[in-house]
Design a protein around this motif. Structure first.
Motif, short mmCIF file in Angstrom:
data_model
loop_
_atom_site.label_atom_id
_atom_site.label_comp_id
_atom_site.label_asym_id
_atom_site.label_seq_id
_atom_site.Cartn_x
_atom_site.Cartn_y
_atom_site.Cartn_z
N ASP A 148 7.12 0.17 -13.04
CA ASP A 148 5.73 0.33 -12.62
C ASP A 148 5.52 -0.43 -11.31
O ASP A 148 5.81 -1.63 -11.23
CB ASP A 148 4.79 -0.21 -13.71
CG ASP A 148 3.34 -0.07 -13.34
OD1 ASP A 148 2.99 0.93 -12.69
OD2 ASP A 148 2.55 -0.97 -13.70
N PRO A 149 5.06 0.24 -10.26
CA PRO A 149 4.94 -0.43 -8.96
C PRO A 149 4.10 -1.70 -8.98
O PRO A 149 4.42 -2.67 -8.29
CB PRO A 149 4.29 0.64 -8.07
CG PRO A 149 4.62 1.93 -8.73
CD PRO A 149 4.70 1.64 -10.19
N ALA A 150 3.05 -1.73 -9.78
CA ALA A 150 2.23 -2.94 -9.84
C ALA A 150 3.01 -4.11 -10.44
O ALA A 150 2.94 -5.24 -9.95
CB ALA A 150 0.97 -2.67 -10.66
N ARG A 151 3.77 -3.84 -11.49
CA ARG A 151 4.57 -4.90 -12.11
C ARG A 151 5.71 -5.35 -11.20
O ARG A 151 6.04 -6.53 -11.12
CB ARG A 151 5.13 -4.45 -13.45
CG ARG A 151 4.08 -4.30 -14.51
CD ARG A 151 4.72 -3.78 -15.80
NE ARG A 151 3.73 -3.41 -16.77
CZ ARG A 151 3.26 -4.24 -17.69
NH1 ARG A 151 3.71 -5.45 -17.77
NH2 ARG A 151 2.36 -3.82 -18.55
N VAL A 152 6.35 -4.42 -10.52
CA VAL A 152 7.43 -4.76 -9.60
C VAL A 152 6.88 -5.64 -8.47
O VAL A 152 7.49 -6.64 -8.10
CB VAL A 152 8.10 -3.48 -9.04
CG1 VAL A 152 9.04 -3.81 -7.90
CG2 VAL A 152 8.82 -2.74 -10.14
N ALA A 153 5.72 -5.26 -7.94
CA ALA A 153 5.10 -6.06 -6.87
C ALA A 153 4.74 -7.45 -7.37
O ALA A 153 4.91 -8.44 -6.65
CB ALA A 153 3.87 -5.34 -6.34
#
Length: 157
Positions: free
Chosen positions: A40-45
C-alpha cells in the motif's frame, strides 16, 4: 437389462477434500490481504519516512558518546580491555547512540536492522567490522582506527 444398471452410483468425496479447498481459498485471500497491506503506497511511504527521519541530537549528547568511545579506547591502551572487549564496548556504545538517534531501543537488533535505519549504512558497517575481533582467534583490527571511525559516525550522523 437396461444400460443404466451397469453404472455405479456417484461416490461422495471424503470430508477432507472440501476442507482442503476452503483452506486453500483462505490462504489465497490472506495472501492478497498481506500483499495489499505491504505494498500500500501510504504504508510504504510511512515506513520510508520513519527510516529517513532520525531524531535530532544535541551536541552535548554527541559529545557524551564521543567521550565514552575515548574512555573505552583509553581503557584498552591502559590494558584494562583486550581487543575483543574494546570492540564489544564500542559496539554497545554505538548501539546506544543509534537508539538515541532513531528513537527506538536497538540493542537487540541485528546489525542489518540497525543499518536499515541509518541512511549512510555506516553503523552497520562498523558493527560488522567489530564482530570479527569478537569471534576470531586472531584479528587484524586496530583499536585506534575503530575508535576513530566510531567518533566520525557519532559526529556525522
Amino acid at each position: 437389462m437396461s444400460p443404466d444398471a451397469d453404472l455405479l452410483p456417484p461416490e461422495a468425496y471424503t470430508w477432507w477434500v472440501p476442507a482442503l479447498g476452503v483452506l486453500l481459498l483462505l490462504l489465497v485471500a490472506a495472501w492478497y490481504v498481506f500483499v495489499h497491506r505491504w505494498t500500500d503506497p501510504a504504508r510504504v511511504a510511512e515506513r520510508a519516512r520513519r527510516r529517513r527521519a532520525p531524531v535530532t541530537m544535541s551536541n552535548n549528547l554527541r559529545q557524551r558518546f564521543a567521550a565514552e568511545v575515548d574512555e573505552h579506547h583509553g581503557r584498552y591502551r591502559e590494558g584494562e580491555y583486550d581487543l575483543r572487549e574494546l570492540h564489544l564496548e564500542l559496539s554497545r556504545t554505538m548501539r546506544e547512540f543509534a537508539s538515541e538517534r532513531i528513537g527506538t531501543d536497538v540493542r537487540a537488533w541485528t546489525r542489518g536492522d540497525v543499518a536499515g535505519y541509518d541512511p549512510t549504512r555506516r553503523i552497520g558497517g562498523l558493527l560488522a567490522q567489530w564482530e570479527e575481533p569478537s569471534f576470531a582467534a586472531r584479528s587484524d583490527a586496530e583499536a585506534a582506527e575503530s575508535a576513530r571511525h566510531a567518533k566520525e559516525v557519532i559526529a556525522q550522523w
